[in-house]
Design an enzyme around this catalytic site. Structure first.
Site, PDB file in Angstrom:
ATOM      1  N   GLU A 105     -37.142  92.193 -35.944  1.00  0.00           N
ATOM      2  CA  GLU A 105     -36.385  91.164 -36.674  1.00  0.00           C
ATOM      3  C   GLU A 105     -35.046  91.640 -37.235  1.00  0.00           C
ATOM      4  O   GLU A 105     -34.737  91.403 -38.408  1.00  0.00           O
ATOM      5  CB  GLU A 105     -37.253  90.590 -37.800  1.00  0.00           C
ATOM      6  CG  GLU A 105     -38.569  90.024 -37.288  1.00  0.00           C
ATOM      7  CD  GLU A 105     -39.469  89.493 -38.406  1.00  0.00           C
ATOM      8  OE1 GLU A 105     -39.171  89.726 -39.590  1.00  0.00           O
ATOM      9  OE2 GLU A 105     -40.482  88.859 -38.074  1.00  0.00           O
ATOM     10  N   GLU A 122     -46.614  87.568 -30.691  1.00  0.00           N
ATOM     11  CA  GLU A 122     -47.323  87.098 -31.893  1.00  0.00           C
ATOM     12  C   GLU A 122     -47.652  85.616 -31.740  1.00  0.00           C
ATOM     13  O   GLU A 122     -47.402  84.803 -32.625  1.00  0.00           O
ATOM     14  CB  GLU A 122     -46.456  87.327 -33.140  1.00  0.00           C
ATOM     15  CG  GLU A 122     -46.011  88.767 -33.302  1.00  0.00           C
ATOM     16  CD  GLU A 122     -45.241  89.047 -34.587  1.00  0.00           C
ATOM     17  OE1 GLU A 122     -45.259  88.207 -35.512  1.00  0.00           O
ATOM     18  OE2 GLU A 122     -44.617  90.115 -34.669  1.00  0.00           O
TER      19      GLU A 122
HETATM   20  C1  GLA Z   1     -43.781  88.742 -38.595  1.00  0.00           C
HETATM   21  C2  GLA Z   1     -44.210  90.152 -38.323  1.00  0.00           C
HETATM   22  C3  GLA Z   1     -45.675  90.249 -38.255  1.00  0.00           C
HETATM   23  C4  GLA Z   1     -46.352  89.510 -39.357  1.00  0.00           C
HETATM   24  C5  GLA Z   1     -45.939  88.110 -39.355  1.00  0.00           C
HETATM   25  C6  GLA Z   1     -46.788  87.425 -40.394  1.00  0.00           C
HETATM   26  O1  GLA Z   1     -43.851  87.952 -37.491  1.00  0.00           O
HETATM   27  O2  GLA Z   1     -43.657  90.693 -37.159  1.00  0.00           O
HETATM   28  O3  GLA Z   1     -46.045  91.582 -38.367  1.00  0.00           O
HETATM   29  O4  GLA Z   1     -46.024  90.063 -40.600  1.00  0.00           O
HETATM   30  O5  GLA Z   1     -44.551  88.105 -39.584  1.00  0.00           O
HETATM   31  O6  GLA Z   1     -48.150  87.804 -40.228  1.00  0.00           O
END
Ligand code: GLA
Length: 390
Positions: A172, A285
């Site tokens: 990020e 994710e």
């Molecule tokens: C972001 C992070 C993850 C997690 C999510 C919330 O996407 O990359 O590790 O913290 O937020 O679970």
């Protein structure tokens, strides 16, 4: 690593096809004019998702396994997923809370369980602006903070060398505040890493990770990079990293989405864009809430509607979600040469940070949902027209 563990959990697979029913309370609240949709029967015995996709890409789950997971949940993980991402325990704050303090108990247990069960591990995450303690930056000039970055990465990646399939090296780094003006720039988030080391913190992190484990696949991971100015910025950033010789192998599109406005066409183009740079792509994710918003909100969906525990989603909602997952996977299948892995962010609708919004493919009782079936079907009975971007 092999991903064909065939051990089955008797408790989980003893049950026959279940029927997903709307909870009585929800049914009573339905307007009389709207006929209830037929419940969707989901075969709990069909082929496992990771086996179905084994010639295409890895299918993963996230969680700090084995931790406080039940035997049934561990069986679910073992049976259905070929790779595990630690949800929290390898993030900078939990694993390295002080300069001379490391907490390896949970990561060690996770890696051991995965190795013992012939399941791969994807490490998450080495460098992030969040969940990172201040000591990294305290009283530090550029040289000092760079040294801390290097020590952090070398120690963590070095400890699991040879046992980790890949790492999210930087998470990020791109700002959310993109617009037409920033689209041709990297538009980096003004994090403590940028403030102390400068934009070169990214290339350095990849270099340190590669030195510590030359065989690990190294990823840049972010959300929202499949579309709009953030996608454009990600291309600028990745081109710079490649030009500077940073050992970046792949891009992680996080994939925290909703059935409201899944970015199908943007995703289709983004995967092709990244592949054109010679990079692999993973959905790292993945979760798709039902009618909720995309992004990072915790807890119940719109209007406080809470259908996470004990109150299943309606058949209409489950069908909507299954259709969304089917279209998504049709696109991923189309790009199978570029896609390396698809990881769901959690094990079940009980084990998810978007608890209450039913975003995953197992319900709160560890049963396969219609979405599971739809994803399996997307490969076994392909409908390539679903992958046509709209
Ligand atoms: C972001 C992070 C993850 C997690 C999510 C919330 O996407 O990359 O590790 O913290 O937020 O679970």
């Amino acid at each position: 690593m092999r991903h064909d563990n065939r051990r089955r959990a008797p408790a989980l697979f003893a049950c026959v096809a279940i029927t997903v029913l709307t909870a009585a309370g929800t049914m009573a609240a339905e307007p009389a004019s709207r006929p209830a949709a037929a419940p969707i029967a989901v075969d709990q015995h069909g082929p496992a998702i990771k086996d179905v996709y084994k010639n295409h890409f890895l299918i993963g789950t996230a969680g700090d396994l084995p931790g406080n997971y039940s035997d049934q949940e561990m069986a679910l993980a073992r049976e259905n997923f070929g790779i595990v991402t630690p949800e929290n325990c390898m993030k900078p704050a939990p694993v390295h809370p002080g300069e001379d303090t490391w907490r390896f108990e949970r990561p060690d247990a996770l890696v051991k369980w995965c190795v013992d069960n012939k399941i791969a591990v994807h490490g998450h995450t080495l460098v992030w602006h969040a969940q990172t303690n201040d000591w990294f930056f305290r009283d530090g000039d550029k040289a000092k903070v760079t040294q801390r970055l290097k020590d952090h990465i070398s120690t963590l990646v070095g400890r699991y060398k040879g046992k980790i399939h890949g790492w999210d090296v930087v998470n990020e780094a791109i700002s959310d505040r993109g617009n037409a003006q920033t689209a041709d720039t990297e538009n980096l988030r003004n994090s403590s890493w940028v403030q102390t080391i400068g934009p070169e913190f990214l290339a350095l992190a990849f270099k340190f990770a590669h030195e510590a484990d030359p065989d690990a696949k190294l990823y840049y991971n972010d959300y929202g990079i499949e579309a709009g100015p953030k996608h454009a910025s990600s291309m600028v950033l990745l081109k710079r990293l490649i030009k500077d010789g940073a050992p970046v192998h792949g891009v992680g599109i996080q994939g925290h989405w909703s059935t409201n406005g899944l970015p199908y066409a943007a995703l289709d183009k983004a995967i092709a864009d990244y592949a054109s740079l010679g990079l692999k792509v993973s959905i790292t994710e993945l979760d798709v809430t039902i009618r909720g918003s995309a992004g990072g909100q915790f807890g119940p969906g719109p209007g406080g509607r809470r259908f996470g525990t004990g109150t299943p989603a309606s058949p209409e909602d489950l069908k909507l979600q299954a259709d969304a997952y089917a279209r998504l996977f049709a696109i991923l299948i189309k790009h199978k040469n570029a896609v390396e892995r698809v990881t769901f962010w959690g094990l079940s609708d009980r084990r998810t940070w978007r608890f209450g919004q039913n975003p995953l493919i197992f319900d709160s009782n560890n049963q396969r949902k219609p979405a599971y079936l739809a994803i399996v079907d997307a490969l076994l009975h392909p409908k390539p027209e679903l992958a046509a971007p709209r």
